[in-house]
Design an enzyme around this catalytic site. Structure first.
Site, PDB file in Angstrom:
ATOM      1  N   HIS A 396       0.648  -1.161   0.004  1.00 23.97           N
ATOM      2  CA  HIS A 396       0.135  -0.147  -0.063  1.00 23.97           C
ATOM      3  C   HIS A 396       0.987   1.211   0.118  1.00 23.97           C
ATOM      4  CE1 HIS A 396      -3.937  -1.792   1.238  1.00 23.97           C
ATOM      5  NE2 HIS A 396      -3.219  -2.697   1.472  1.00 23.97           N
ATOM      6  N   LYS A 587      -7.467  14.005   4.453  1.00 20.47           N
ATOM      7  CA  LYS A 587      -6.547  12.814   4.428  1.00 20.47           C
ATOM      8  C   LYS A 587      -5.499  13.188   5.369  1.00 20.47           C
ATOM      9  CE  LYS A 587      -5.784  14.093  -0.035  1.00 20.47           C
ATOM     10  NZ  LYS A 587      -6.071  13.105  -0.638  1.00 20.47           N
ATOM     11  N   LYS A 593       1.793  14.392   0.548  1.00 19.29           N
ATOM     12  CA  LYS A 593       0.207  14.499  -0.031  1.00 19.29           C
ATOM     13  C   LYS A 593      -0.031  16.129  -0.391  1.00 19.29           C
ATOM     14  CE  LYS A 593      -1.670  10.831   3.062  1.00 19.29           C
ATOM     15  NZ  LYS A 593      -2.514   9.968   2.095  1.00 19.29           N
ATOM     16  N   THR A 697      -8.233   6.680  -1.672  1.00 22.37           N
ATOM     17  CA  THR A 697      -9.534   6.034  -1.654  1.00 22.37           C
ATOM     18  C   THR A 697     -10.563   7.239  -1.397  1.00 22.37           C
ATOM     19  OG1 THR A 697      -9.267   5.362   0.569  1.00 22.37           O
ATOM     20  CG2 THR A 697      -9.312   3.700  -1.174  1.00 22.37           C
TER      21      THR A 697
HETATM   22  C1  26W Z   1       4.005   2.640  10.661  1.00 23.72           C
HETATM   23  C2  26W Z   1       4.065   1.675   9.283  1.00 23.72           C
HETATM   24  C3  26W Z   1       3.080   1.964   8.602  1.00 23.72           C
HETATM   25  C4  26W Z   1       3.630   1.817   7.142  1.00 23.72           C
HETATM   26  C5  26W Z   1       2.470   1.990   6.170  1.00 23.72           C
HETATM   27  C6  26W Z   1       1.790   1.982   8.632  1.00 23.72           C
HETATM   28  C7  26W Z   1       0.934   2.117   7.834  1.00 23.72           C
HETATM   29  C8  26W Z   1       1.294   2.223   6.417  1.00 23.72           C
HETATM   30  C9  26W Z   1       0.127   2.316   5.525  1.00 23.72           C
HETATM   31  C10 26W Z   1       0.604   1.556   4.150  1.00 23.72           C
HETATM   32  C11 26W Z   1      -0.290   3.708   5.102  1.00 23.72           C
HETATM   33  C12 26W Z   1      -1.499   3.574   4.277  1.00 23.72           C
HETATM   34  O1  26W Z   1      -2.599   3.682   4.762  1.00 23.72           O
HETATM   35  N1  26W Z   1      -1.442   3.591   3.144  1.00 23.72           N
HETATM   36  C13 26W Z   1      -2.551   4.019   2.011  1.00 23.72           C
HETATM   37  O2  26W Z   1      -3.439   2.753   1.725  1.00 23.72           O
HETATM   38  C14 26W Z   1      -4.368   3.240   0.913  1.00 23.72           C
HETATM   39  C15 26W Z   1      -5.251   2.049   0.726  1.00 23.72           C
HETATM   40  O3  26W Z   1      -4.538   1.318  -0.090  1.00 23.72           O
HETATM   41  C16 26W Z   1      -4.059   3.885  -0.229  1.00 23.72           C
HETATM   42  O4  26W Z   1      -5.427   4.330  -0.956  1.00 23.72           O
HETATM   43  C17 26W Z   1      -3.184   5.136  -0.048  1.00 23.72           C
HETATM   44  O5  26W Z   1      -2.778   5.804  -1.020  1.00 23.72           O
HETATM   45  C18 26W Z   1      -1.830   4.714   0.876  1.00 23.72           C
HETATM   46  O6  26W Z   1      -1.288   5.832   1.207  1.00 23.72           O
END
Ligand code: 26W
Length: 852
Positions: A396, A587, A593, A697
């Site tokens: 993601h 967001k 962003k 999203t």
């Molecule tokens: C702290 C570690 C960590 C790293 C990444 C925690 C959480 C994340 C996530 C990957 C962040 C996240 O929410 N990513 C988002 O995922 C959405 C669903 O796929 C996408 O629509 C967003 O673009 C993306 O930033």
């Protein structure tokens, strides 16, 4: 438990009447454990509901209606509504036990569910019944609704996506279970003090939690720490066992996930951690009381709080404990409780696919290996072949700092056996790499699951890619960049492993519940059935040319703005101007962003007015709304929040602006606020630097609710623009390849500052302290970063953004042209239903199909 005879309760049809709803009713063949006959739902009538409600109020809450608090009424209503779902839930499980169909287990550390009450009413078709029933008791359903604190068990996009997916799976009649963590404190509650973010604990469980059913008797024990030892088993085979030095108990809490009026109720199983008694007793017996209490604290800490970082993993031990805790509980639950006792474990891939929501649950891979090899005595190769078919991984992110790595020292201390297993997986994998790319030692080092620098650590994304049957990104562009930039060597080695599934959102929550007026207009125009077949929104296309429909569409938007005004006034004391374009950016706060780009636009407009370069009458009235939480440790993000609040204060109180420009930043943006905010929006800001936002999203929710997007060619914006058409989307900014090119030739933000007068004036105005009461130091870090670093190229995209905003103003000046575009956004965005996303996962990754 009601034992109404079959057929006595005619199910009520909701306005989204659906023939499958008829499967609701009391004649379900679920046998009560007490053998008193079938378990049946209470009758779907006003009287039936009132009886159930009063029962819950009197016997559950122990209060009389006349003495009941709003909270009593909410808890009793919720439990009454839940009781309508229970028969379906039992029946869903019974059918699953009977068919043993292949299931999906969605493993996610986050579920950003939003409020449950309305969703349950919609799913059961009980909205009108309950409203009338409560009214008959002298209770306003809206007051009851407002009492619910949403379970905020996620940070942002990833957690909300998981919630949309479980909704779609249930609504599409797919056998699925969601597994996660029942955090005692979800995402913090954001407040502002002098414009700065201050975090408060989210005490969502304090007033009771009527939607969950805890099952302590099905708890699972999970080990931590200790050591491993080898031994020779009875057959003379050398084996390994793990001897943990501490244990915690996971208690499952079941949340019902109702399909949309189809009689299926799936399960979301969230784990909470408590101390194990055996462990406590051992220490108590040793006489060390304080150590025993410490053990208790250790256990209970695990599910205490959601980490509020949504991109930079802190690498904290507790985080790894959380991850292992919930996947170990989930795998054990599935193998020992969900599967029948006599299940042939070699057939596991025929029965389950574990979908890994980012790297957070990836420790499940060595855990399944451990269970198969150590606990079940399977040979390594056979276990590995099974494991490789049981997992698939969704990435993601594209930010390198968001890719989780765990230092081997930490991992080995907490999970010694798992580290050994990871090493062996890596050894065998690297042997394969060396065979595929002979003589290329650099390749082997680059692809190794174990990184050596800056410290020896496990790359969780690599482990997931090696073990997973499939790897997917979350939008076309993201999946392409994932293949080409993040995991190029892996995609060269296994091209067929990689695929894309573009994200989606549930239309039940984000159209039907959030925007009832638009839903009614759609149903009046194209009939029922579109809510679970969202491509049918296409049928609205011709109506974009119908002046009468456009007028109705505008009325819906206007009414949604009135509703938002009322909410923000009551919620935050914010009074929004009437009749302005509503320009929304909601967001997480993150530099990539580019909330700062939005700020520069506002400041530039303000500057035009106050410097006399533009007459205020010539400025399109706009209200800018921000919603954003910053990770508590993310300094720059918090500075940006402060700046937005300062700009808001200045602009809103400047008489020269005359209210034609206004900035609102309601604190604590969450799913509940989104549901009122998004339907009111005219303009959706999706302005990340190209190549940084995996998908987004929120962008989909806005388009489906008839906002036009101003956006870069990033994430799912690309697909939104392709579908709605260039004329109905305001594109600006560098493309991803252009970003790369500029980076390569050396990006100098100051060059843009120097050559663009409007940009220079805007930055100078901020730097002068005009928004911070003359305090230049307060804005120093932001201004300094923009001019000398600007990692996300805000300055490079500024001019293009301003020009796109001018096109926005032009279009907005022509209400018919604007509504035509807005309607076409709705009509052409059906692709972004999470139902479609689920179909893609089923076809490309899971190889499961919906029941019947
Ligand atoms: C702290 C570690 C960590 C790293 C990444 C925690 C959480 C994340 C996530 C990957 C962040 C996240 O929410 N990513 C988002 O995922 C959405 C669903 O796929 C996408 O629509 C967003 O673009 C993306 O930033």
């Amino acid at each position: 438990m009601s034992t109404q005879p079959a057929g006595s309760a005619a199910p009520q049809m909701s306005d989204e009447s659906n023939p499958r709803f008829a499967s609701y009713g009391p004649e379900l063949p679920v046998t009560s454990p007490l053998a008193l006959g079938p378990v049946v739902s209470p009758p779907h009538t006003v009287e039936g509901f009132v009886k159930e409600f009063l029962h819950e109020l009197n016997y559950g809450q122990g209060v009389a209606l006349s003495r009941s608090s709003v909270n009593d009424q909410y808890l009793a209503s919720a439990r009454a509504v839940r009781s309508y779902l229970m028969a379906q839930w039992l029946e869903t499980q019974r059918r699953q036990r009977e068919t043993q169909a292949k299931s999906v287990a969605y493993l996610s550390a986050e579920y950003l569910l939003g409020r449950q009450f309305d969703n349950a009413l919609l799913a059961t078709g009980l909205t009108d019944t309950v409203e009338k029933g409560l009214a008959a008791c002298g209770i306003d359903i809206d007051v009851v609704r407002a009492q619910e604190i949403e379970p905020g068990l996620g940070n942002g996009g990833l957690g909300r996506l998981a919630a949309c997916f479980v909704d779609s799976l249930a609504s599409m009649n797919v056998s699925a279970i969601g597994y996660g963590i029942r955090y005692e404190f979800g995402i913090f509650r954001q407040t502002f003090v002098d414009g700065r973010q201050v975090e408060q604990p989210d005490t969502w469980l304090d007033l009771g939690s009527p939607w969950e059913v805890a099952h302590p008797e099905n708890s699972v024990q999970v080990g931590f720490g200790g050591r491993t030892e080898t031994y020779t088993d009875d057959d003379g085979v050398e084996r390994t066992r793990w001897i943990p030095d501490s244990n915690v108990k996971g208690i499952p809490h079941n949340y019902l996930v109702p399909g949309y009026q189809n009689g299926r109720v799936n399960t979301l199983r969230l784990w909470s951690a408590v101390a194990t008694q055996s462990f406590d007793l051992a220490i108590f017996n040793s006489g060390d009381y304080t150590a025993a209490v410490r053990a208790q604290t250790f256990a209970e800490n695990i599910s205490k709080v959601l980490y509020p970082e949504d991109s930079t993993p802190q690498g904290r031990e507790l985080r790894l404990q959380q991850q292992y805790f919930f996947v170990a509980c989930s795998i054990s639950d599935f193998l020992n409780y969900v599967l029948p006792a006599d299940f042939d474990i070699t057939k596991l891939p025929e029965r389950i696919i574990f979908q890994l929501n980012d790297t957070h649950p990836v420790i499940a891979i060595p855990e399944l290996m451990r269970v198969l090899v150590d606990d079940r005595g399977m040979a390594w190769d056979e276990a590995w072949a099974i494991t490789q078919q049981c997992f698939a991984y969704t990435c993601h992110t594209l930010l390198p700092e968001a890719l989780e790595v765990w230092p081997t020292e930490l991992l080995g201390k907490l999970l010694p056996r798992h580290l050994e297993i990871i090493y062996r997986i890596n050894d065998e994998f690297l042997a394969e790499v060396r065979k595929t790319f002979p003589g290329d030692e650099l390749k082997a080092r680059n692809m190794s699951i174990i990184a050596e620098y800056p410290e020896r650590s496990v790359r969780m994304a690599y482990l997931a890619t090696v073990a997973g049957a499939k790897v997917n990104g979350v939008a076309e562009l993201h999946s392409q960049l994932l293949r080409d930039k993040v995991l190029p060597d892996f995609s060269a080695m296994w091209p067929e492993k990689f695929t894309n599934v573009t994200n989606g959102v549930t239309p039940r929550r984000f159209i039907k519940l959030a925007n009832p007026l638009l839903s009614t207009l759609i149903t009046d125009t194209i009939g029922v059935g579109w809510l679970n077949d969202l491509e049918r929104l296409r049928e609205l296309e011709p109506y974009a040319e119908d002046p009468e429909f456009r007028a109705s569409f505008r009325e819906v938007k206007a009414a949604n703005k009135v509703r938002l005004r009322a909410l923000l006034e009551q919620r935050d004391g914010l009074v929004l101007p009437e009749d302005a374009m509503l320009d929304v950016m909601v967001k997480r706060l993150h530099e990539y962003k580019r909330q700062l780009l939005k700020v520069l636009h506002i400041v530039a407009l303000y500057d035009l007015v106050v410097s006399g370069q533009a007459k205020i009458e010539d400025i399109t009235p706009r209200t800018f709304v921000f919603g954003a939480k910053a990770a508590p440790g993310y300094r720059m993000a918090k500075e940006i929040i402060h700046l937005i609040n300062r700009v808001a204060e200045t602009v809103n109180n400047d008489p020269r602006v005359d209210g034609r420009l206004a900035v609102a930043f309601p604190p604590n943006y969450n799913v509940t606020l989104a549901e009122t905010l998004i339907p009111a929006a005219d303009l959706s800001e999706q302005i990340s630097l190209a190549g940084k936002e995996a998908s987004g999203t929120g962008n989909m929710k806005f388009a489906l609710n008839g906002a036009l997007t101003i956006g870069t060619d990033d994430g799912a914006n690309v697909e939104i623009r392709q579908l709605v058409g260039d004329d109905n989307f305001f594109l600006f900014g560098l493309s991803e390849p252009q970003v790369e090119e500029l980076q390569a030739k050396g990006y100098r933000p100051s060059a843009f500052y120097e050559s663009n007068e409007s940009l220079r004036r805007a930055i100078d105005l901020i730097a002068s302290g005009a928004f911070t009461g003359g305090d230049r130091e307060a804005v120093g870090p932001i201004v300094g970063d923009l001019l000398y670093n600007d990692r996300f190229m805000v300055l490079a995209d500024y001019q293009s953004y301003i020009e796109a905003q001018e096109r926005v103003d032009e279009r907005y000046a022509d209400p018919d042209a604007w509504s035509r575009s807005a309607i076409l956004n709705v009509a052409r965005s059906g692709f972004f239903s999470s139902d479609r996303a689920m179909t893609d996962y089923m076809d490309r990754i899971w190889h499961v199909s919906p029941r019947r």
